[in-house]
Design a protein around this motif. Structure first.
Motif, PDB file in Angstrom:
ATOM      1  N   HIS A  65      12.268  19.717  14.390  1.00 47.86           N
ATOM      2  CA  HIS A  65      12.645  20.166  15.726  1.00 47.86           C
ATOM      3  C   HIS A  65      14.081  19.734  16.016  1.00 47.86           C
ATOM      4  N   GLY A  81      13.838  25.485  20.973  1.00 50.54           N
ATOM      5  CA  GLY A  81      13.268  26.754  20.527  1.00 50.54           C
ATOM      6  C   GLY A  81      13.495  27.912  21.481  1.00 50.54           C
TER       7      GLY A  81
ATOM      8  N   GLY B 407      16.036  32.019  19.929  1.00 55.39           N
ATOM      9  CA  GLY B 407      15.489  30.688  19.674  1.00 55.39           C
ATOM     10  C   GLY B 407      16.557  29.668  19.330  1.00 55.39           C
ATOM     11  N   ASP B 408      17.696  30.131  18.842  1.00 59.99           N
ATOM     12  CA  ASP B 408      18.795  29.233  18.490  1.00 59.99           C
ATOM     13  C   ASP B 408      19.788  29.042  19.635  1.00 59.99           C
ATOM     14  N   ASP B 453       5.925  23.903  23.375  1.00 64.98           N
ATOM     15  CA  ASP B 453       6.407  22.652  22.789  1.00 64.98           C
ATOM     16  C   ASP B 453       6.664  21.601  23.849  1.00 64.98           C
TER      17      ASP B 453
ATOM     18  N   ASP C  45      11.950  25.385   9.082  1.00 67.74           N
ATOM     19  CA  ASP C  45      10.791  24.904   9.832  1.00 67.74           C
ATOM     20  C   ASP C  45      10.395  23.495   9.430  1.00 67.74           C
TER      21      ASP C  45
END
Lengths: 174, 496, 496, 174
Positions: A65, A81, B407-408, B453, C45
């Motif tokens: 992460h 994210g 997402g980045d 998350d 990932d």
């Protein structure tokens, strides 16, 4: 080293309790156990506008992460994210949330110009009823009563320029 | 033409500056007091201050802009989009001052800027328009009768409008007068023109527009279409090319209509003819935008044609360097607009310091941004932060690349619609190409950000507090060193 | 195929991770101790540690990589370029372990990895090769005779070589033995194989290569050529597609030869056949690179085909989704390689902390980077920081965009070739397309960085010292706060 | 406020003397008069690896400049328009440059491995003569004598791993 941080996300209180040994991290986030490895790397931290901004990278449950974290006095913003998580921190996290209940205090969400006041002092209003129209960032936005009650005070008039956070109208719930 | 004044700000001013540099032209940025040192001012060769933060005293002030052009020795003006881009009087004033106007003739702007005149021009050219009233709304009795004729639901629209300003939906006769009043007030504030008119509200139409380019020698081509149906508050947030339901025959018909509308007003330079496309494949002229469009990058990505470079060439009097047969559409491009706004609060605009900003990158990714970490997003202007676009050989690849790019992306400080945009891209109806102007209301009403998350984010927040050597506050002044945020954050210091 | 181990680092590992994500595949990064937290590890990932900093104990260690694949549950391995990408034994080991190898068959790697075997295979397929010795150099008397036959000037090349390693130019017989020794030593160190051979040194040839793609079902296509003539130390620094002097007939001949060479070794997946092209238009097979090429983005920019996505598809056993007729070359793309090296000191590699890094952006600009501000450029690996590429509808536009992008690029800390690359792009011979492998020596020998803005830079340096609220040193540890750089810079504090 | 900074770029000494009044800047850079306006904006400053990194924007002679400046104890790096300017600062700027003259001290330009030593102690060498081959960052690099003279000391042997800056060979000029 051990650290405990009390956070709140919306109505959810989340206490993070960690034991940190070098890059090894163990502890709990809320009621979930967590085990993670801190990774170095990421851009150097910096300070801007009263916030400290850091890149935080770690691996947990086999997944990597990378978060960008901005710490302000009363809240912590985390970009992860493609989503932003806004946590209240410190005293702010311990305050009992009044969100959803409504307070009757209608504040300007940002600096702008009052276009129209739609109620009068003393009038009864219902939750959701439009009370004032404000123009900010080139858009007209209608602010609505967040409680049923009586208009106790109108602090502004059409045409006024107001700062963000300024109280526009106060409604006595009831 | 040697030195171009860019009469705009933000991402489009940065983009125009890049085009000028690639074309070997100098460029001059203008800055209100809210924008000193903003990215667009540093992207240009020169910078001129034009006034206080409020737009009408700076970016909307023709005199300030003309004086900036004079003072900087500019010999041409590019208006970008918004602000004075569709102000015919400004276009005339620029040319009167002996400068090149990088845009269409003032008369074309004037005709198309008045929605009623534009509808008349389109009809005269044989282009189908949305059923509605052809004159400005007058006394309330007549308006009510007009409304009955047009039929409910209908739209009240500002004759001078654009971008959803001065527009209201009316579903029942009882709402009509309030809507007229609100639309007229908003229009008067935004355009100094309170004329409004009525238009039939089509059900679930697609917004499809044709990009045209015309030179000063009579040549005109189209560069295919863009579908821009995904909107909130009547403003586009996702645009793509080609339109997922386009067919060669429909493209031929729409582009023929678009070029007819453009020719009807003697159009020159880049312009966009907007249509509504209904489920049966019928289309209706909506309006013509007489300037570069926000969403022009998707057309550039599928055609390879640099629209701003072409604008510069056309303004210099050069003929188009290609014909319609040379224009080929390859692959698929999708753009999203990243706004500082809160999708959980009716897309309320947001402002304040941008604490962190990281643009995505990768094959097929294009980012047009006008922001930098540490700057303050002013409350005075449109809150768009950046446009993020992806090209792919097919629509699925473009979506996959764009979704990964979002997402980045990091934008911390104001609220943003970043996560909302990602969920648009993820939505099965979007993936199936089933888009229409009511897409957001139909599929994403009451949207709340998913929190997949949350625990990882909380962990990151806690880890951020465990670094001791944090940076002290930085300031550009010569005052004593400020207390560090670290000190001010002392209440939630570490335990040990 | 569900989870791909990326057996590489830096920009190519980032690029492969993006392709995996866009294809819906999980990916696993590997990291030596020098790369923990490096951008490529955060783009994937998952991350697995594979050993100490030296490459032979990490990225060149097959056992460590296979164990990483096992531990992370990967079912496929993408080797990138360099490291073990052209190691046939590793390819075999990956397949023996039951994993998918995202690359060509091990036998094809082995044949093409041995330059002598590759030359023999090419000749057998009717592909012209550079005149030279067809056997490894043996005793010195025979080598001297071979050299006379090949003719001076000539090249000593490592049979197992690549990227200029183990290569020496010999202009006079007296230099031959020293060159053989140096080349053999370098080859032994780099490839554990000290065989060298001789090849005629062509005068001012262009380096032109053909990209091929072949699936497991016998289909093979080419994606046009890349010219990569601008080199220093026998390594490419500027690449473009198409080649400025390419003609349809020449492209047809070269691509036919390239596909013949690929078929001769039963090639599958992406590969590149390199040729030298002389001034008369004759071309000679040089070698085949049996992997993704560093400069693959220029091909992606002109064809729109994502080479890594195709590699993944081919590895999954899917047939090519397009035929030769579907491959169209549109516009022009140029890439430069940004290296940490000192062009004023023989391009000596540089390392250390990267204090600042800002990638450029804009229409047509693509950046593939594997670095971030604050990271240390390790001494253990190739010092490439990033690839910066520009696409344009024509070569002049691509050059103009790329030149402007280099002006926006910031890389502070190690020495870099940024300004050198800009001067290559500015050079009249480059602009005229007059490139050959001796371009740098001929036109830019003894290059010194121009200093057009020295006084402005000095002013910026002075202004940087006039801000009081500077950041304190930041550290990731829990030690007491370090003395700030500001304090250490006290010797040149402000006067008042 | 006034400020003076002594810089050196290569062999060229450059004294920057400025008077700063808010955003107005006047003074001299070397022997050239300068007048400039400081612009706000740019990313927040940060510290990394002992350097302070700042974006500096200013307008001068009508043109806008955006530089990234990294200040280290003895040097200042400036990125401007795609070029990097390396200034010696402080005491380092006042040292008389010996560049070009040669000192006879051959140091490793970076960490690496000694591949071959090409001279012996006591040997005479000429300026430009190869003396040692080092492999670093996957490239063999040949280091040459920077003076005519006699090899006084050889501090390393083939196969040694050396750090950057380490003295490899000393040559007595003459």
């Amino acid at each position: 080293m051990s650290t405990t941080l009390e956070l709140r996300h919306g109505d959810e209180a989340l206490t993070v309790a960690l034991t940190i040994d070098g890059e090894r991290i163990r502890g709990t986030v809320g009621d979930r156990p967590v085990e993670a490895e801190r990774l170095s790397g990421g851009a150097p931290p910096y300070a801007t506008a009263g916030a400290v901004v850091q890149e935080i990278a770690f691996a947990s449950n086999g997944r990597t992460h990378r978060a960008v974290v901005a710490r302000q006095p009363d809240r912590i913003l985390v970009a992860l994210g493609g989503r932003t998580y806004v946590f209240a921190a410190g005293d702010a996290a311990r305050e009992v949330s009044a969100a959803g209940a409504g307070t009757g205090t209608i504040v300007a969400p940002m600096p702008g110009k009052v276009v129209a006041v739609l109620v009068e002092a003393g009038a009864r209003v219902e939750h959701g009823q439009p009370v004032v129209v404000i123009e900010a960032m080139k858009m007209e936005t209608t602010l609505v009563a967040d409680v049923d009650g009586e208009v106790a005070r109108i602090a502004i008039a059409a045409g006024d320029t107001v700062d963000g956070g300024v109280v526009l109208i106060e409604i006595t719930p009831g | 033409m040697r030195r171009v004044l860019i009469a705009n700000r933000g991402e489009i001013a940065v983009r125009i500056a890049r085009a000028c540099r690639a074309a070997g032209l100098e460029c001059v940025a203008v800055a209100s007091d809210a924008d000193l040192g903003a990215p667009h001012t540093l992207a240009a060769d020169r910078m001129v201050r034009i006034g206080p933060a409020p737009a009408r005293e700076s970016y909307l002030d023709p005199a300030a802009l003309l004086e900036a052009a004079r003072a900087s020795g500019a010999d041409a003006v590019h208006p970008g989009y918004g602000f004075l881009a569709e102000n015919a009087a400004f276009a005339r004033a620029v040319e009167t001052a002996g400068l090149v106007w990088i845009g269409p003739p003032a008369d074309a702007i004037a005709t198309m800027g008045d929605k009623l005149a534009a509808r008349a021009a389109a009809m005269a050219a044989g282009v189908p328009v949305v059923p509605g009233t052809e004159t400005a709304a007058g006394d309330s009795a007549r308006v009510a009768a007009d409304a009955e004729r047009v039929g409910y639901p209908l739209l009240v629209k500002a004759a001078a409008g654009g971008g959803g300003k001065g527009m209201r939906i009316v579903r029942h006769p009882g709402e009509l007068s309030a809507a007229l009043e609100a639309a007229a007030r908003e229009a008067a504030g935004a355009f100094a023109d309170d004329r409004v008119y009525l238009e039939r509200l089509l059900e679930r139409p697609r917004h499809v527009e044709i990009q045209v380019l015309a030179d000063r020698h009579g040549a005109a081509v189209h560069l295919g279409e863009r579908e821009c149906s995904v909107q909130r508050r009547h403003q586009k947030i996702v645009e793509e090319s080609p339109c997922p339901v386009m067919t060669p025959a429909l493209r031929e018909a729409m582009s023929t209509a678009a070029l007819a509308a453009a020719r009807a007003v003697g159009y020159v330079n880049a312009g966009t003819v907007e249509f509504l496309l209904d489920a049966s494949g019928r289309f209706y002229f909506l309006e013509m935008n007489t300037r570069l469009q926000v969403e022009h990058p998707v057309t550039e990505l599928v055609t390879g044609i640099d629209l701003v470079a072409e604008q510069l060439r056309i303004a210099r009097g050069e003929p188009l360097g290609f014909s319609q047969a040379d224009v080929r559409l390859a692959g698929h491009a999708i753009e999203v607009r990243l706004y500082a706004e809160d999708p959980q609060a009716g897309f309320l605009p947001s402002a304040g310091p941008l604490l962190a900003w990281q643009a995505p990158a990768g094959p097929g990714i294009r980012v047009d941004a006008g922001v930098a970490a540490g700057m303050t997003i002013p409350v005075d202007y449109d809150p768009m932060l950046a446009k993020i676009a992806a090209w792919g050989p097919d629509r699925a690849t473009a979506i996959a690349r764009l979704r990964a790019a979002l997402g980045d992306t990091v934008a911390l400080g104001p609220y943003t619609n970043l996560a909302f945009l990602a969920d648009v891209l993820e939505h099965p109806a979007f993936r199936a190409g089933e888009t229409h102007t009511g897409f957001v209301d139909e599929h994403l009403a009451g949207w709340r950000q998913p929190l997949p998350d949350l625990h990882e984010a909380a962990l990151a927040a806690a880890l951020a507090g465990t670094t001791t050597g944090v940076p002290a506050a930085a300031s550009g002044s010569l005052e004593p060193v400020l207390p560090t945020p670290w000190e001010r954050l002392g209440r939630w210091r570490l335990g040990t």
